[in-house]
Design a protein around this motif. Sequence first.
Motif, PDB file in Angstrom:
ATOM      1  N   PRO A   1       0.837  -1.232  -0.051  1.00  0.00           N
ATOM      2  CA  PRO A   1       0.133   0.017  -0.124  1.00  0.00           C
ATOM      3  C   PRO A   1       0.941   1.266   0.100  1.00  0.00           C
ATOM      4  N   TRP A   2       2.122   1.325   0.230  1.00  0.00           N
ATOM      5  CA  TRP A   2       2.736   2.607   0.572  1.00  0.00           C
ATOM      6  C   TRP A   2       3.745   2.787  -0.903  1.00  0.00           C
TER       7      TRP A   2
ATOM      8  N   THR B   1      -5.986   6.505  -5.032  1.00  0.00           N
ATOM      9  CA  THR B   1      -7.315   6.136  -4.185  1.00  0.00           C
ATOM     10  C   THR B   1      -8.081   4.929  -4.722  1.00  0.00           C
TER      11      THR B   1
ATOM     12  N   LEU C   1      -5.928   2.047  -3.380  1.00  0.00           N
ATOM     13  CA  LEU C   1      -5.819   1.878  -1.971  1.00  0.00           C
ATOM     14  C   LEU C   1      -7.246   1.329  -1.415  1.00  0.00           C
TER      15      LEU C   1
ATOM     16  N   GLN D   1      -6.459   8.843   1.582  1.00  0.00           N
ATOM     17  CA  GLN D   1      -5.510   8.041   1.010  1.00  0.00           C
ATOM     18  C   GLN D   1      -4.695   7.382   2.415  1.00  0.00           C
TER      19      GLN D   1
ATOM     20  N   LYS E   1      -4.573   3.436   3.545  1.00  0.00           N
ATOM     21  CA  LYS E   1      -3.120   2.780   3.799  1.00  0.00           C
ATOM     22  C   LYS E   1      -3.218   2.347   5.289  1.00  0.00           C
TER      23      LYS E   1
END
Length: 295
Positions: free
Chosen positions: A77-78, A83, A86, A140, A144
């Motif tokens: 996820p990083w 959007t 995620l 976002q 995350k």
Amino acid sequence: MTAVATDRPTLPTPADGPAAAERGGRRKSVRSGFDRVTVEWVKLELMRVAYATRGGFLARRDPRAVLGWYLVCAVVPWLTYSTPALAVFFVLALACALAARIGPLLLGLFTLGLLGQAAYVLVLVFVLGGNAAAIDGLLQISLKLGAISLASMAAFVSLDPEKLSDGLQALRAPAVLGFGVSYGYRMVPLLIDEFQTIVDGHRLRGAPPRGHGFLGWRTAVRIGTIAVQAFYPLILNTAKRTRTTVEALETRGFSPTGTDDPGRRLRLAHLRFTWADATLLLVTLGIGVSVLVLL
């Protein structure tokens, strides 16, 4: 014959109509639901979390595969600022957490924390005059952190202390790290039990409260005072349990198995990395790469 009067409440019967029976059943279900939220229930939920008694799709996997799965879910996820991507990661992490049977306590705390964070962040954005771009950036970050939190709960709920310690040792982690994880898992339920015992002792020796007061301020002050007074005995009893636990681990040869290669191989001989574990890692990595490329 004379009728004997009793104080037993009259239960709704089918003759009273379906509405009365439905109201009575609803009151009974609500009362039993609130009765479950007790210190004992919290302690049992923590025991189920610490010792992975609920099962789930990750509980049968090798601990090294579970840790690798968690590493992929925590890093992917990083790598994106999209959007939609995620949101997909968050939904997938939620599905994995539900499949891992994380339990209502952790899921409820996670939901309350996520909603509370979203509420105060939105208020802060509008007070400082933020726009839609600021809201999208905060969304976002929330997605995350939510996806990583759900993946963390799914992974560590599926590992009991022995499996997690063996997995860390198989990956050549320091023996102190494995000991800290195992000790922390075992001490959380004991701390809850010890805290409940100390609080019950204070309530038995103390004077009863003179009502709840306006908005329950007397009850809040009493609970806060008992919590502060219980801190020192809790730490003292925890220190005693720490010494007992360390002596028990040393008696069973915990330190030699962490530094001696024959002892380490003997301890980890039961671990088996199968094709199902490799498939889990490959599928997770493939889904992560596909979402990053397509979205």
